[in-house]
Design a protein around this motif. Structure first.
Motif, PDB file in Angstrom:
ATOM      1  N   PRO A  24       0.854  -1.199   0.000  1.00 52.35           N
ATOM      2  CA  PRO A  24       0.000   0.000   0.000  1.00 52.35           C
ATOM      3  C   PRO A  24       0.883   1.239   0.000  1.00 52.35           C
ATOM      4  CG  PRO A  24      -0.686  -1.579   1.685  1.00 52.35           C
ATOM      5  CD  PRO A  24       0.636  -2.058   1.174  1.00 52.35           C
ATOM      6  N   THR A  25       0.601   2.185  -0.884  1.00 54.80           N
ATOM      7  CA  THR A  25       1.374   3.430  -0.938  1.00 54.80           C
ATOM      8  C   THR A  25       0.581   4.617  -0.417  1.00 54.80           C
ATOM      9  OG1 THR A  25       0.666   3.900  -3.210  1.00 54.80           O
ATOM     10  CG2 THR A  25       2.682   2.597  -2.935  1.00 54.80           C
ATOM     11  N   TYR A  26      -0.693   4.374  -0.062  1.00 55.38           N
ATOM     12  CA  TYR A  26      -1.562   5.416   0.485  1.00 55.38           C
ATOM     13  C   TYR A  26      -1.663   6.608  -0.464  1.00 55.38           C
ATOM     14  CZ  TYR A  26      -0.703   2.381   4.414  1.00 55.38           C
ATOM     15  OH  TYR A  26      -0.595   1.269   5.218  1.00 55.38           O
ATOM     16  N   THR A  27      -1.580   6.297  -1.745  1.00 55.72           N
ATOM     17  CA  THR A  27      -1.790   7.267  -2.806  1.00 55.72           C
ATOM     18  C   THR A  27      -2.413   6.530  -3.978  1.00 55.72           C
ATOM     19  OG1 THR A  27      -0.695   8.685  -4.441  1.00 55.72           O
ATOM     20  CG2 THR A  27       0.604   6.895  -3.544  1.00 55.72           C
ATOM     21  N   LYS A  28      -3.239   7.210  -4.756  1.00 54.47           N
ATOM     22  CA  LYS A  28      -3.925   6.568  -5.875  1.00 54.47           C
ATOM     23  C   LYS A  28      -3.125   6.624  -7.174  1.00 54.47           C
ATOM     24  CE  LYS A  28      -8.517   7.572  -3.977  1.00 54.47           C
ATOM     25  NZ  LYS A  28      -9.820   8.258  -4.191  1.00 54.47           N
ATOM     26  N   GLU A  29      -1.957   7.258  -7.131  1.00 55.24           N
ATOM     27  CA  GLU A  29      -1.198   7.473  -8.361  1.00 55.24           C
ATOM     28  C   GLU A  29      -0.096   6.441  -8.584  1.00 55.24           C
ATOM     29  OE1 GLU A  29       1.094  11.103  -8.704  1.00 55.24           O
ATOM     30  OE2 GLU A  29       0.473  11.301 -10.794  1.00 55.24           O
ATOM     31  N   ILE A  30       0.538   5.958  -7.502  1.00 54.38           N
ATOM     32  CA  ILE A  30       1.710   5.092  -7.634  1.00 54.38           C
ATOM     33  C   ILE A  30       1.470   3.757  -6.948  1.00 54.38           C
ATOM     34  CG2 ILE A  30       4.159   4.820  -7.091  1.00 54.38           C
ATOM     35  CD1 ILE A  30       4.510   7.772  -7.278  1.00 54.38           C
ATOM     36  N   GLY A  31       1.857   2.682  -7.619  1.00 56.14           N
ATOM     37  CA  GLY A  31       1.835   1.354  -7.037  1.00 56.14           C
ATOM     38  C   GLY A  31       3.232   0.773  -7.016  1.00 56.14           C
ATOM     39  N   THR A  32       3.485  -0.157  -6.094  1.00 52.93           N
ATOM     40  CA  THR A  32       4.810  -0.765  -6.027  1.00 52.93           C
ATOM     41  C   THR A  32       4.735  -2.085  -5.269  1.00 52.93           C
ATOM     42  OG1 THR A  32       7.157  -0.333  -5.548  1.00 52.93           O
ATOM     43  CG2 THR A  32       5.560   0.322  -3.867  1.00 52.93           C
ATOM     44  N   ILE A  33       5.847  -2.797  -5.258  1.00 55.94           N
ATOM     45  CA  ILE A  33       5.962  -4.042  -4.502  1.00 55.94           C
ATOM     46  C   ILE A  33       7.194  -3.944  -3.612  1.00 55.94           C
ATOM     47  CG2 ILE A  33       4.827  -5.450  -6.251  1.00 55.94           C
ATOM     48  CD1 ILE A  33       7.671  -6.349  -7.126  1.00 55.94           C
ATOM     49  N   ASP A  34       7.373  -4.943  -2.751  1.00 61.06           N
ATOM     50  CA  ASP A  34       8.533  -4.956  -1.874  1.00 61.06           C
ATOM     51  C   ASP A  34       9.322  -6.235  -2.092  1.00 61.06           C
ATOM     52  OD1 ASP A  34      10.343  -4.350   0.039  1.00 61.06           O
ATOM     53  OD2 ASP A  34       8.979  -4.413   1.738  1.00 61.06           O
ATOM     54  N   LEU A  35       8.999  -7.315  -1.359  1.00 61.74           N
ATOM     55  CA  LEU A  35       9.674  -8.590  -1.587  1.00 61.74           C
ATOM     56  C   LEU A  35       9.248  -9.156  -2.936  1.00 61.74           C
ATOM     57  CD1 LEU A  35       9.538  -8.336   1.644  1.00 61.74           C
ATOM     58  CD2 LEU A  35       9.867 -10.809   1.618  1.00 61.74           C
ATOM     59  N   MET A  36      10.209  -9.584  -3.730  1.00 61.56           N
ATOM     60  CA  MET A  36       9.914 -10.282  -4.982  1.00 61.56           C
ATOM     61  C   MET A  36      10.828 -11.494  -5.042  1.00 61.56           C
ATOM     62  SD  MET A  36       9.826  -8.824  -8.854  1.00 61.56           S
ATOM     63  CE  MET A  36       9.051  -9.767 -10.154  1.00 61.56           C
ATOM     64  N   ARG A  37      10.259 -12.678  -4.831  1.00 62.10           N
ATOM     65  CA  ARG A  37      11.077 -13.865  -4.656  1.00 62.10           C
ATOM     66  C   ARG A  37      10.538 -15.046  -5.457  1.00 62.10           C
ATOM     67  NH1 ARG A  37      12.958 -12.934   1.678  1.00 62.10           N
ATOM     68  NH2 ARG A  37      13.985 -10.954   1.146  1.00 62.10           N
ATOM     69  N   HIS A  38      11.443 -15.885  -5.900  1.00 61.92           N
ATOM     70  CA  HIS A  38      11.063 -17.064  -6.669  1.00 61.92           C
ATOM     71  C   HIS A  38      11.826 -18.284  -6.165  1.00 61.92           C
ATOM     72  CE1 HIS A  38      14.542 -15.277  -8.778  1.00 61.92           C
ATOM     73  NE2 HIS A  38      14.900 -16.530  -8.954  1.00 61.92           N
ATOM     74  N   HIS A  39      11.239 -19.434  -6.306  1.00 62.14           N
ATOM     75  CA  HIS A  39      11.875 -20.674  -5.881  1.00 62.14           C
ATOM     76  C   HIS A  39      13.032 -20.986  -6.825  1.00 62.14           C
ATOM     77  CE1 HIS A  39      12.474 -24.787  -4.583  1.00 62.14           C
ATOM     78  NE2 HIS A  39      11.629 -24.584  -3.578  1.00 62.14           N
ATOM     79  N   SER A  40      14.186 -21.269  -6.262  1.00 63.77           N
ATOM     80  CA  SER A  40      15.387 -21.448  -7.093  1.00 63.77           C
ATOM     81  C   SER A  40      15.291 -22.653  -8.018  1.00 63.77           C
ATOM     82  CB  SER A  40      16.622 -21.582  -6.197  1.00 63.77           C
ATOM     83  OG  SER A  40      16.481 -22.683  -5.303  1.00 63.77           O
ATOM     84  N   ASP A  41      14.482 -23.655  -7.645  1.00 66.33           N
ATOM     85  CA  ASP A  41      14.378 -24.868  -8.454  1.00 66.33           C
ATOM     86  C   ASP A  41      13.086 -24.946  -9.268  1.00 66.33           C
ATOM     87  OD1 ASP A  41      16.824 -25.855  -7.461  1.00 66.33           O
ATOM     88  OD2 ASP A  41      15.820 -26.639  -5.676  1.00 66.33           O
TER      89      ASP A  41
END
Length: 355
Positions: free
Chosen positions: A217-234
């Motif tokens: 949540p960015t508490y604004t209607k204009e910008i969106g984003t993510i934080d953790l971005m992770r994938h399984h190595s196998d």
């Protein structure tokens, strides 16, 4: 200093009720959600009638490293800055404002602070973004391959089941490998933190989650984003990050979001010119050789293929401070490790830095 006894600590531990009241009424920014990691102290400004602004920061010896811009009522930012600096001065602390925008630079410069550029933040204009064209040819091929293999994109809403949370934990542990989590300017794996917002996931043909990214949540209607971005190595396919990003762009565009924030490229276009300020060249050397988590140029190159524009971010410090010590303090705070229970790892080494 010895005769004074124990040193007063600035700020308070997170008071969720007060912080949420400020965010709900006055809004926030892309860094506001980091406060719920509980690895930082919080300073709340009151205008005499109500709480309107808060800062999140961590302390190392006599440095208070403030993360990002203040959150809350913009009209009160200048007064909040002044009060925070004044109180810090009374207790012999020196505030450092890390990864701020240009508006904060103007305000703090008038309060006697010097600044250096710390890097650039990548924004994707969702209205104009497209995967067509020569530049995105390789990305298109990867996306088509992943889709043909039966992988799908989905956004899950909180609260998440225990099964889903276990899947997120397994993916995170696989992604980390032997590395340790870090905090402060980035999120780390915390169940209570991840339960606070939606989760974008990639599933295989068996319906098993192989990649995830928490939507902040960015508490604004204009910008969106993510934080953790992770994938399984196998289990995650090669290119799953691109698959997640492109689908997230489409998802947020449908939510009425104008820009997607890809985050900072630290030290991007900083201190690498013969004509650069000596402070920026020194900051570049200290941070590049001291950080063990980033490949700075690789991060910039990856984001470049998506970014529509780059926004400069700055660090501001007192003129009584020496930039080398400021950068070392930031490096130590921004690279401190996080235990699996979400607590900051205790530093058993002697704290020799006093500046």
């Amino acid at each position: 200093r010895y005769l004074q006894g124990s040193k007063k600590q600035m700020g308070i531990f997170l008071d969720e009720q007060k912080v949420l009241a400020i965010l709900d009424k006055f809004g926030g920014n892309i860094d506001s959600q980091l406060v719920f990691l509980k690895d930082k102290s919080v300073y709340i400004y009151n205008d005499g009638k109500e709480d309107t602004v808060f800062f999140q920061f961590a302390t190392y010896n006599n440095k208070c490293i403030v993360m990002g811009d203040p959150s809350g009522k913009k009209e009160d930012f200048e007064n909040a800055y002044y009060q925070f600096i004044h109180e810090a001065d009374q207790w012999c602390y020196q505030p450092v404002f890390y990864e701020t925008n240009e508006d904060s630079v103007m305000t703090l410069h008038e309060l006697g602070y010097d600044f250096i550029k710390m890097g650039e933040e990548a924004l994707v204009d969702l209205d104009t973004f497209t995967t067509s064209g020569k530049k995105m040819k390789g990305t298109r091929a990867v996306l088509n391959k992943i889709a043909k293999e039966g992988y799908t994109f989905e956004v899950l809403e909180a609260p998440f089941s225990e099964t889903d949370m276990q899947a997120f934990r397994q993916i995170s542990d696989s992604w980390l490998g032997d590395r340790k989590e870090k905090g402060f300017s980035l999120g780390f794996f915390s169940e209570s933190y991840l339960q606070r917002g939606p989760m974008a996931v990639v599933k295989n043909t068996d319906g098993e989650i192989v990649s995830f990214a928490n939507i902040m949540p960015t508490y604004t209607k204009e910008i969106g984003t993510i934080d953790l971005m992770r994938h399984h190595s196998d289990k995650a396919p090669s290119g799953s990050m691109d698959f997640l990003f492109v689908n997230l762009f489409e998802y947020m565009k449908n939510q009425g979001i104008r820009y997607f924030d890809l985050g900072m490229a630290p030290l991007s276009n900083v201190g690498n010119s013969r004509k650069s300020f000596i402070q920026e060249r020194m900051a570049y050397l200290i941070y590049e050789f001291g950080s063990r988590f980033y490949s700075f140029q690789g991060l910039r190159d990856y984001k470049e293929k998506y970014a529509s524009e780059w926004i400069s971010r700055y660090t501001l410090y007192s003129r009584d401070s020496w930039i080398a010590y400021v950068m070392i303090a930031i490096l130590l705070i921004d690279n401190r490790t996080i235990e699996k229970d979400g607590t900051v790892a205790r530093n058993r080494k002697k704290r020799w830095l006093k500046f």
